[in-house]
Design a protein around this motif. Sequence first.
Motif, PDB file in Angstrom:
ATOM      1  N   LEU A  54       0.677  -1.035   0.063  1.00 59.16           N
ATOM      2  CA  LEU A  54      -0.053   0.099  -0.115  1.00 59.16           C
ATOM      3  C   LEU A  54       0.743   1.377   0.007  1.00 59.16           C
ATOM      4  CD1 LEU A  54      -2.242  -1.222   2.728  1.00 59.16           C
ATOM      5  CD2 LEU A  54      -2.907  -1.346   0.191  1.00 59.16           C
ATOM      6  N   GLY A  55       0.353   2.294  -0.589  1.00 64.46           N
ATOM      7  CA  GLY A  55       0.889   3.529  -0.572  1.00 64.46           C
ATOM      8  C   GLY A  55       0.492   4.359   0.488  1.00 64.46           C
ATOM      9  N   PRO A  56       0.878   5.599   0.585  1.00 64.61           N
ATOM     10  CA  PRO A  56       0.345   6.459   1.864  1.00 64.61           C
ATOM     11  C   PRO A  56      -1.139   6.874   1.616  1.00 64.61           C
ATOM     12  CG  PRO A  56       2.102   7.736   0.525  1.00 64.61           C
ATOM     13  CD  PRO A  56       2.096   6.146  -0.129  1.00 64.61           C
ATOM     14  N   ALA A  57      -1.688   6.605   3.021  1.00 61.85           N
ATOM     15  CA  ALA A  57      -3.193   7.269   2.844  1.00 61.85           C
ATOM     16  C   ALA A  57      -3.451   8.630   2.650  1.00 61.85           C
ATOM     17  CB  ALA A  57      -3.697   6.706   4.207  1.00 61.85           C
ATOM     18  N   GLU A  58      -4.595   9.056   1.887  1.00 60.91           N
ATOM     19  CA  GLU A  58      -4.941  10.337   1.619  1.00 60.91           C
ATOM     20  C   GLU A  58      -6.079  10.761   2.158  1.00 60.91           C
ATOM     21  OE1 GLU A  58      -5.732  13.315  -2.072  1.00 60.91           O
ATOM     22  OE2 GLU A  58      -4.867  11.422  -2.574  1.00 60.91           O
ATOM     23  N   GLU A  59      -6.224  11.627   3.022  1.00 60.03           N
ATOM     24  CA  GLU A  59      -7.443  11.909   3.781  1.00 60.03           C
ATOM     25  C   GLU A  59      -8.279  12.753   2.722  1.00 60.03           C
ATOM     26  OE1 GLU A  59      -8.483  10.975   6.833  1.00 60.03           O
ATOM     27  OE2 GLU A  59      -6.729  10.101   7.137  1.00 60.03           O
ATOM     28  N   ILE A  60      -9.358  12.349   2.040  1.00 57.75           N
ATOM     29  CA  ILE A  60     -10.103  12.967   1.332  1.00 57.75           C
ATOM     30  C   ILE A  60     -11.108  14.036   2.079  1.00 57.75           C
ATOM     31  CG2 ILE A  60     -11.858  12.719  -0.211  1.00 57.75           C
ATOM     32  CD1 ILE A  60      -9.220  11.663  -1.170  1.00 57.75           C
ATOM     33  N   GLY A  61     -11.600  13.671   3.348  1.00 56.22           N
ATOM     34  CA  GLY A  61     -12.338  14.819   4.005  1.00 56.22           C
ATOM     35  C   GLY A  61     -13.561  14.095   4.615  1.00 56.22           C
ATOM     36  N   MET A  62     -14.446  14.714   5.410  1.00 56.18           N
ATOM     37  CA  MET A  62     -15.595  14.377   5.992  1.00 56.18           C
ATOM     38  C   MET A  62     -16.681  14.453   4.930  1.00 56.18           C
ATOM     39  SD  MET A  62     -16.915  13.221   8.632  1.00 56.18           S
ATOM     40  CE  MET A  62     -15.694  13.138   9.972  1.00 56.18           C
ATOM     41  N   THR A  63     -17.492  13.390   5.016  1.00 52.33           N
ATOM     42  CA  THR A  63     -18.589  13.393   4.092  1.00 52.33           C
ATOM     43  C   THR A  63     -19.861  13.120   4.846  1.00 52.33           C
ATOM     44  OG1 THR A  63     -18.865  10.967   3.636  1.00 52.33           O
ATOM     45  CG2 THR A  63     -17.190  12.264   2.430  1.00 52.33           C
ATOM     46  N   PRO A  64     -21.023  13.328   4.313  1.00 57.51           N
ATOM     47  CA  PRO A  64     -22.163  12.904   5.286  1.00 57.51           C
ATOM     48  C   PRO A  64     -22.263  11.304   5.813  1.00 57.51           C
ATOM     49  CG  PRO A  64     -22.821  14.075   3.134  1.00 57.51           C
ATOM     50  CD  PRO A  64     -21.410  13.599   2.984  1.00 57.51           C
ATOM     51  N   HIS A  65     -21.366  10.825   4.995  1.00 61.73           N
ATOM     52  CA  HIS A  65     -21.660   9.239   5.804  1.00 61.73           C
ATOM     53  C   HIS A  65     -20.309   9.039   6.409  1.00 61.73           C
ATOM     54  CE1 HIS A  65     -24.589   8.458   2.528  1.00 61.73           C
ATOM     55  NE2 HIS A  65     -23.946   9.233   1.826  1.00 61.73           N
ATOM     56  N   GLY A  66     -19.443   9.687   6.556  1.00 59.94           N
ATOM     57  CA  GLY A  66     -18.140   9.381   7.365  1.00 59.94           C
ATOM     58  C   GLY A  66     -16.996   9.971   6.938  1.00 59.94           C
ATOM     59  N   GLN A  67     -15.746   9.982   7.532  1.00 55.88           N
ATOM     60  CA  GLN A  67     -14.401  10.286   6.929  1.00 55.88           C
ATOM     61  C   GLN A  67     -13.875   9.628   5.729  1.00 55.88           C
ATOM     62  OE1 GLN A  67     -12.557  13.166   7.989  1.00 55.88           O
ATOM     63  NE2 GLN A  67     -10.946  12.491   6.460  1.00 55.88           N
ATOM     64  N   ARG A  68     -13.852  10.105   4.464  1.00 55.25           N
ATOM     65  CA  ARG A  68     -13.405   9.333   3.273  1.00 55.25           C
ATOM     66  C   ARG A  68     -11.835   9.151   3.257  1.00 55.25           C
ATOM     67  NH1 ARG A  68     -15.578   5.305   0.495  1.00 55.25           N
ATOM     68  NH2 ARG A  68     -17.692   6.713   0.516  1.00 55.25           N
ATOM     69  N   VAL A  69     -11.183   8.126   2.931  1.00 61.77           N
ATOM     70  CA  VAL A  69      -9.743   7.951   2.996  1.00 61.77           C
ATOM     71  C   VAL A  69      -9.534   7.039   1.614  1.00 61.77           C
ATOM     72  CG1 VAL A  69      -7.573   6.818   4.040  1.00 61.77           C
ATOM     73  CG2 VAL A  69      -9.516   7.956   5.518  1.00 61.77           C
ATOM     74  N   ARG A  70      -8.385   7.562   0.953  1.00 57.61           N
ATOM     75  CA  ARG A  70      -8.075   6.751  -0.139  1.00 57.61           C
ATOM     76  C   ARG A  70      -6.474   6.223  -0.181  1.00 57.61           C
ATOM     77  NH1 ARG A  70      -4.560   8.971  -3.938  1.00 57.61           N
ATOM     78  NH2 ARG A  70      -4.636   8.186  -6.136  1.00 57.61           N
ATOM     79  N   ILE A  71      -6.358   4.927  -0.390  1.00 60.74           N
ATOM     80  CA  ILE A  71      -5.279   4.104  -0.217  1.00 60.74           C
ATOM     81  C   ILE A  71      -4.813   3.533  -1.471  1.00 60.74           C
ATOM     82  CG2 ILE A  71      -3.925   2.475   1.190  1.00 60.74           C
ATOM     83  CD1 ILE A  71      -5.893   2.917   3.497  1.00 60.74           C
ATOM     84  N   PRO A  72      -3.726   4.169  -2.094  1.00 66.28           N
ATOM     85  CA  PRO A  72      -3.155   3.215  -3.489  1.00 66.28           C
ATOM     86  C   PRO A  72      -2.845   1.988  -2.925  1.00 66.28           C
ATOM     87  CG  PRO A  72      -2.165   5.397  -3.090  1.00 66.28           C
ATOM     88  CD  PRO A  72      -2.954   5.060  -1.709  1.00 66.28           C
ATOM     89  N   ILE A  73      -2.901   1.163  -3.974  1.00 63.74           N
ATOM     90  CA  ILE A  73      -2.446  -0.379  -4.031  1.00 63.74           C
ATOM     91  C   ILE A  73      -1.313  -0.200  -4.936  1.00 63.74           C
ATOM     92  CG2 ILE A  73      -2.886  -2.551  -4.852  1.00 63.74           C
ATOM     93  CD1 ILE A  73      -5.960  -2.250  -3.911  1.00 63.74           C
ATOM     94  N   THR A  74      -0.178  -0.650  -4.161  1.00 64.34           N
ATOM     95  CA  THR A  74       1.263  -0.381  -5.262  1.00 64.34           C
ATOM     96  C   THR A  74       1.810  -1.474  -5.691  1.00 64.34           C
ATOM     97  OG1 THR A  74       2.474  -0.369  -2.987  1.00 64.34           O
ATOM     98  CG2 THR A  74       1.299   1.869  -3.887  1.00 64.34           C
ATOM     99  N   GLY A  75       1.113  -2.839  -5.290  1.00 61.71           N
ATOM    100  CA  GLY A  75       1.792  -4.233  -5.832  1.00 61.71           C
ATOM    101  C   GLY A  75       1.330  -5.061  -4.935  1.00 61.71           C
ATOM    102  N   GLY A  76       2.058  -6.417  -5.045  1.00 64.26           N
ATOM    103  CA  GLY A  76       2.070  -7.473  -4.420  1.00 64.26           C
ATOM    104  C   GLY A  76       2.021  -8.822  -5.007  1.00 64.26           C
ATOM    105  N   THR A  77       1.561  -9.709  -4.199  1.00 68.14           N
ATOM    106  CA  THR A  77       1.728 -11.183  -4.788  1.00 68.14           C
ATOM    107  C   THR A  77       0.394 -12.044  -4.372  1.00 68.14           C
ATOM    108  OG1 THR A  77       3.287 -11.831  -3.123  1.00 68.14           O
ATOM    109  CG2 THR A  77       4.246 -11.315  -5.149  1.00 68.14           C
TER     110      THR A  77
END
Length: 176
Positions: A54-77
């Motif tokens: 995983l890459g670094p989490a990016e805080e998108i902000g508070m929405t009516p449903h809760g705090q939105r966070v975006r986390i990039p998937i950088t690879g794996g097996t």
Amino acid sequence: MADQRDNILPSRRGVLLAAGALATGLIDMPGIAAQPPVDDAPLAAFVYEAIVTLGPAEEIGMTPHGQRVRIPITGGTFKGPRISGTIFPEGMDWQLVRADGFTELEAVYLMRETDGTVIQIRNKGIAGKGYAKTTATFEVPNGPHGWLNEAMFAGTVGPVPEMQTPAVRIRMYKLV
């Protein structure tokens, strides 16, 4: 011809409704024993274990449903009895941190099987208070891995403490 079909449909509906009412116990018919419930609890067969970086989490902000966070998937097996390969470094996990402390997960990414087949996965779940479970759907070209298109899958998500970079361990199971 249409008149005959109109006459047949109501009688079929009546039979189906009566059968449903009988099966659910809404109608009591002497001499016909109720059927015991069928044990249809799903079983699970192990499909693979994935280590997803995983890459670094990016805080998108508070929405009516809760705090939105975006986390990039950088690879794996991933590796299992029938499939194994690598995870593309271009997926994303959109998380929603709810007020009750649970997090809704929704990750969409691609995997490449060792034979070259590209597998799309959409993995949705919920995590919090020691609980982290997902359900996954796959989209795979017709061919040797088509069985992934034809079933329901459930998974677990957990940390990978032995890794130096941020990652999660996902274990996927086919419901049978």
